[in-house]
Design a protein around this motif. Structure first.
Motif, PDB file in Angstrom:
ATOM      1  N   ARG A 264      33.455  46.452  35.352  1.00 60.25           N
ATOM      2  CA  ARG A 264      32.810  45.860  36.535  1.00 60.25           C
ATOM      3  C   ARG A 264      33.628  46.167  37.806  1.00 60.25           C
ATOM      4  O   ARG A 264      33.096  46.661  38.795  1.00 60.25           O
ATOM      5  CB  ARG A 264      32.663  44.343  36.321  1.00 60.25           C
ATOM      6  N   GLU A 265      34.930  45.862  37.743  1.00 56.87           N
ATOM      7  CA  GLU A 265      35.738  45.920  38.970  1.00 56.87           C
ATOM      8  C   GLU A 265      36.157  47.337  39.357  1.00 56.87           C
ATOM      9  O   GLU A 265      36.232  47.651  40.539  1.00 56.87           O
ATOM     10  CB  GLU A 265      36.994  45.048  38.820  1.00 56.87           C
TER      11      GLU A 265
ATOM     12  N   SER B  74      40.316  41.913  44.730  1.00 60.56           N
ATOM     13  CA  SER B  74      41.039  42.750  45.688  1.00 60.56           C
ATOM     14  C   SER B  74      42.354  43.240  45.077  1.00 60.56           C
ATOM     15  O   SER B  74      42.710  44.421  45.207  1.00 60.56           O
ATOM     16  CB  SER B  74      41.293  41.927  46.950  1.00 60.56           C
ATOM     17  N   ALA B  75      43.060  42.341  44.385  1.00 62.34           N
ATOM     18  CA  ALA B  75      44.345  42.728  43.776  1.00 62.34           C
ATOM     19  C   ALA B  75      44.139  43.802  42.706  1.00 62.34           C
ATOM     20  O   ALA B  75      44.915  44.751  42.610  1.00 62.34           O
ATOM     21  CB  ALA B  75      45.019  41.494  43.172  1.00 62.34           C
ATOM     22  N   VAL B  76      43.081  43.661  41.926  1.00 62.33           N
ATOM     23  CA  VAL B  76      42.833  44.638  40.845  1.00 62.33           C
ATOM     24  C   VAL B  76      42.442  45.991  41.430  1.00 62.33           C
ATOM     25  O   VAL B  76      42.883  47.036  40.958  1.00 62.33           O
ATOM     26  CB  VAL B  76      41.724  44.124  39.897  1.00 62.33           C
TER      27      VAL B  76
ATOM     28  N   ILE C  41      33.310  38.329  31.849  1.00 65.91           N
ATOM     29  CA  ILE C  41      33.869  38.661  33.172  1.00 65.91           C
ATOM     30  C   ILE C  41      34.377  37.389  33.844  1.00 65.91           C
ATOM     31  O   ILE C  41      35.468  37.366  34.423  1.00 65.91           O
ATOM     32  CB  ILE C  41      32.808  39.371  34.038  1.00 65.91           C
ATOM     33  N   TYR C  42      33.603  36.341  33.723  1.00 59.75           N
ATOM     34  CA  TYR C  42      34.013  35.063  34.301  1.00 59.75           C
ATOM     35  C   TYR C  42      35.326  34.585  33.677  1.00 59.75           C
ATOM     36  O   TYR C  42      36.266  34.178  34.368  1.00 59.75           O
ATOM     37  CB  TYR C  42      32.903  34.029  34.106  1.00 59.75           C
ATOM     38  N   ARG C  43      35.392  34.682  32.350  1.00 55.82           N
ATOM     39  CA  ARG C  43      36.595  34.224  31.636  1.00 55.82           C
ATOM     40  C   ARG C  43      37.810  35.044  32.070  1.00 55.82           C
ATOM     41  O   ARG C  43      38.897  34.506  32.268  1.00 55.82           O
ATOM     42  CB  ARG C  43      36.345  34.386  30.131  1.00 55.82           C
ATOM     43  N   ALA C  44      37.621  36.354  32.208  1.00 62.53           N
ATOM     44  CA  ALA C  44      38.731  37.215  32.628  1.00 62.53           C
ATOM     45  C   ALA C  44      39.201  36.821  34.031  1.00 62.53           C
ATOM     46  O   ALA C  44      40.407  36.740  34.287  1.00 62.53           O
ATOM     47  CB  ALA C  44      38.284  38.676  32.612  1.00 62.53           C
ATOM     48  N   ARG C  45      38.243  36.557  34.916  1.00 63.25           N
ATOM     49  CA  ARG C  45      38.613  36.174  36.298  1.00 63.25           C
ATOM     50  C   ARG C  45      39.411  34.870  36.296  1.00 63.25           C
ATOM     51  O   ARG C  45      40.395  34.733  37.021  1.00 63.25           O
ATOM     52  CB  ARG C  45      37.355  35.975  37.140  1.00 63.25           C
ATOM     53  N   LEU C  46      38.944  33.953  35.449  1.00 66.92           N
ATOM     54  CA  LEU C  46      39.615  32.656  35.387  1.00 66.92           C
ATOM     55  C   LEU C  46      41.045  32.818  34.881  1.00 66.92           C
ATOM     56  O   LEU C  46      41.986  32.222  35.422  1.00 66.92           O
ATOM     57  CB  LEU C  46      38.812  31.749  34.455  1.00 66.92           C
ATOM     58  N   GLU C  47      41.215  33.633  33.844  1.00 69.28           N
ATOM     59  CA  GLU C  47      42.553  33.876  33.275  1.00 69.28           C
ATOM     60  C   GLU C  47      43.461  34.529  34.320  1.00 69.28           C
ATOM     61  O   GLU C  47      44.616  34.136  34.472  1.00 69.28           O
ATOM     62  CB  GLU C  47      42.451  34.817  32.068  1.00 69.28           C
ATOM     63  N   LEU C  48      42.929  35.537  34.991  1.00 70.37           N
ATOM     64  CA  LEU C  48      43.745  36.250  35.980  1.00 70.37           C
ATOM     65  C   LEU C  48      44.099  35.333  37.146  1.00 70.37           C
ATOM     66  O   LEU C  48      45.208  35.366  37.672  1.00 70.37           O
ATOM     67  CB  LEU C  48      42.999  37.486  36.495  1.00 70.37           C
TER      68      LEU C  48
ATOM     69  N   ALA D  49      56.615  43.746  42.235  1.00 69.11           N
ATOM     70  CA  ALA D  49      56.573  42.565  41.364  1.00 69.11           C
ATOM     71  C   ALA D  49      55.148  42.037  41.244  1.00 69.11           C
ATOM     72  O   ALA D  49      54.692  41.667  40.155  1.00 69.11           O
ATOM     73  CB  ALA D  49      57.490  41.488  41.919  1.00 69.11           C
ATOM     74  N   GLU D  50      54.432  42.034  42.351  1.00 70.57           N
ATOM     75  CA  GLU D  50      53.048  41.572  42.332  1.00 70.57           C
ATOM     76  C   GLU D  50      52.204  42.466  41.437  1.00 70.57           C
ATOM     77  O   GLU D  50      51.397  41.998  40.632  1.00 70.57           O
ATOM     78  CB  GLU D  50      52.491  41.583  43.762  1.00 70.57           C
ATOM     79  N   ARG D  51      52.427  43.761  41.591  1.00 72.72           N
ATOM     80  CA  ARG D  51      51.673  44.724  40.797  1.00 72.72           C
ATOM     81  C   ARG D  51      51.964  44.550  39.305  1.00 72.72           C
ATOM     82  O   ARG D  51      51.078  44.538  38.473  1.00 72.72           O
ATOM     83  CB  ARG D  51      52.041  46.138  41.288  1.00 72.72           C
ATOM     84  N   ILE D  52      53.261  44.379  38.984  1.00 73.14           N
ATOM     85  CA  ILE D  52      53.637  44.210  37.575  1.00 73.14           C
ATOM     86  C   ILE D  52      53.022  42.928  37.021  1.00 73.14           C
ATOM     87  O   ILE D  52      52.507  42.897  35.904  1.00 73.14           O
ATOM     88  CB  ILE D  52      55.184  44.152  37.435  1.00 73.14           C
ATOM     89  N   GLY D  53      53.051  41.871  37.840  1.00 75.78           N
ATOM     90  CA  GLY D  53      52.472  40.601  37.392  1.00 75.78           C
ATOM     91  C   GLY D  53      50.992  40.756  37.075  1.00 75.78           C
ATOM     92  O   GLY D  53      50.507  40.249  36.059  1.00 75.78           O
ATOM     93  N   LEU D  54      50.309  41.487  37.906  1.00 79.60           N
ATOM     94  CA  LEU D  54      48.877  41.712  37.706  1.00 79.60           C
ATOM     95  C   LEU D  54      48.638  42.530  36.432  1.00 79.60           C
ATOM     96  O   LEU D  54      47.774  42.188  35.624  1.00 79.60           O
ATOM     97  CB  LEU D  54      48.292  42.438  38.911  1.00 79.60           C
ATOM     98  N   GLU D  55      49.430  43.594  36.257  1.00 80.67           N
ATOM     99  CA  GLU D  55      49.243  44.447  35.074  1.00 80.67           C
ATOM    100  C   GLU D  55      49.515  43.650  33.800  1.00 80.67           C
ATOM    101  O   GLU D  55      48.809  43.808  32.797  1.00 80.67           O
ATOM    102  CB  GLU D  55      50.161  45.677  35.124  1.00 80.67           C
TER     103      GLU D  55
END
Lengths: 134, 165
Positions: free
Chosen positions: B116-117, A44-46, B141-148, B93-99
């Motif tokens: 995928r997303e 959702s965040a992405v 994809i799983y690894r990326a999700r886990l990292e994020l 801040a949330e957006r920057i953290g995600l990026e």
């Protein structure tokens, strides 16, 4: 929680085929449900990205896309005659052909009324070539 | 399908994919424009129905790879002044953290994850585009999700931060 179980949850979230038995087993673990929820939150965040290209981008794209020519199939480019014109030509051809062979228009052929000329004559002589039987 | 229709449907997801891959919204705009210019120039658009997205993202990915090869460096995280996120500071801040978390992912993991997303592509399509096996796509994809997940728990996505309690 095992990595395989978490990977299975990730694939399940993506709508991929997973083993239902393994999924059910994984979901009995409260930690698995937490992982699944977190993966959904990450998704959702992405996806919640409000950023858009600027107005200059849209202006450029509008110019570029307005010059687009409709995509046509190759045979339409090679043979640009519309199907209706082809059909009209076909009908006209049939009519002309029918008119041309009408009986009133066909001249009588004298050759069909005369027997053919003989190219040899065979004579049979009575008493030589044939006999009368009593 | 006409290029204009493809543009309307997919330009935002292509733009957002390229922004995350390049780390620059200006570069993402240029490349998104190039993607659709190539679509316009392509005479034959007889792509099977439902495969247009995979086709567009294949073009986008190839353009990104060209840029990356030319630049010879990994993309950087988005700079604060590059993000045009309206709203209050914590949202920014949330957006920057995600990026930043996305930018820290290995490039192939980020690529398959975003295909995928944001691209909405299936594992089979991503596998074809990135020349990976479907198992590799699934693992990345799983690894990326886990990292994020880990990165966002530690920083600014409130729902994930709360989830750690």
């Amino acid at each position: 929680m095992k990595d395989e179980s978490m990977e299975l949850l990730s694939a399940f979230l993506d709508g991929e085929d997973v083993d239902p038995g393994a999924l059910a087993e994984a979901l009995t673990d409260p930690a698995a449900r937490e992982v699944l929820r977190d993966f959904a939150l990450v998704r959702s965040a992405v996806r919640e990205d409000p950023d858009r290209p600027g107005s200059a981008f849209y202006a450029r794209m509008e110019r570029e896309l307005s010059t687009e020519r409709p995509a046509t199939r190759w045979w339409r480019r090679v043979v640009p005659i519309p199907a209706s014109a082809l059909a009209a030509m076909l009908v006209a051809g049939v009519l002309v052909g029918t008119w041309a062979v009408m009986p009133s228009r066909v001249a009588p052929d004298r050759a069909f009324e005369q027997p053919p000329e003989p190219d040899r004559i065979v004579e049979f002589v009575e008493g030589v070539d044939w006999m009368v039987r009593e | 399908m006409q290029a204009g229709e493809l543009f309307q449907r997919h330009h935002l997801s292509v733009f957002r994919y390229l922004k995350r891959m390049t780390g620059s919204r200006e570069r993402a705009e240029e490349l998104t424009q190039e993607v659709f210019l190539r679509v316009v120039r392509t005479r034959s658009r007889d792509t099977a129905a439902g495969r247009e997205r995979a086709w567009l993202f294949t073009i986008a990915r190839n353009l990104f790879l060209n840029v990356r090869r030319d630049a010879g460096r990994r993309p950087e995280a988005l700079r604060l002044d590059e993000t045009r996120v309206p709203g209050i500071a914590d949202v920014v801040a949330e957006r920057i953290g995600l990026e930043q978390a996305l930018a820290k992912l290995p490039v192939t993991d980020r690529e398959v994850f975003l295909l995928r997303e944001l691209g909405g592509l299936g594992y089979d399509e991503i596998s074809g585009i990135c020349a990976l096996t479907q198992d590799a796509v699934r693992s990345r994809i799983y690894r990326a999700r886990l990292e994020l997940r880990e990165a966002l728990r530690g920083t600014s996505v409130p729902s994930l931060r709360e989830g750690r309690r």
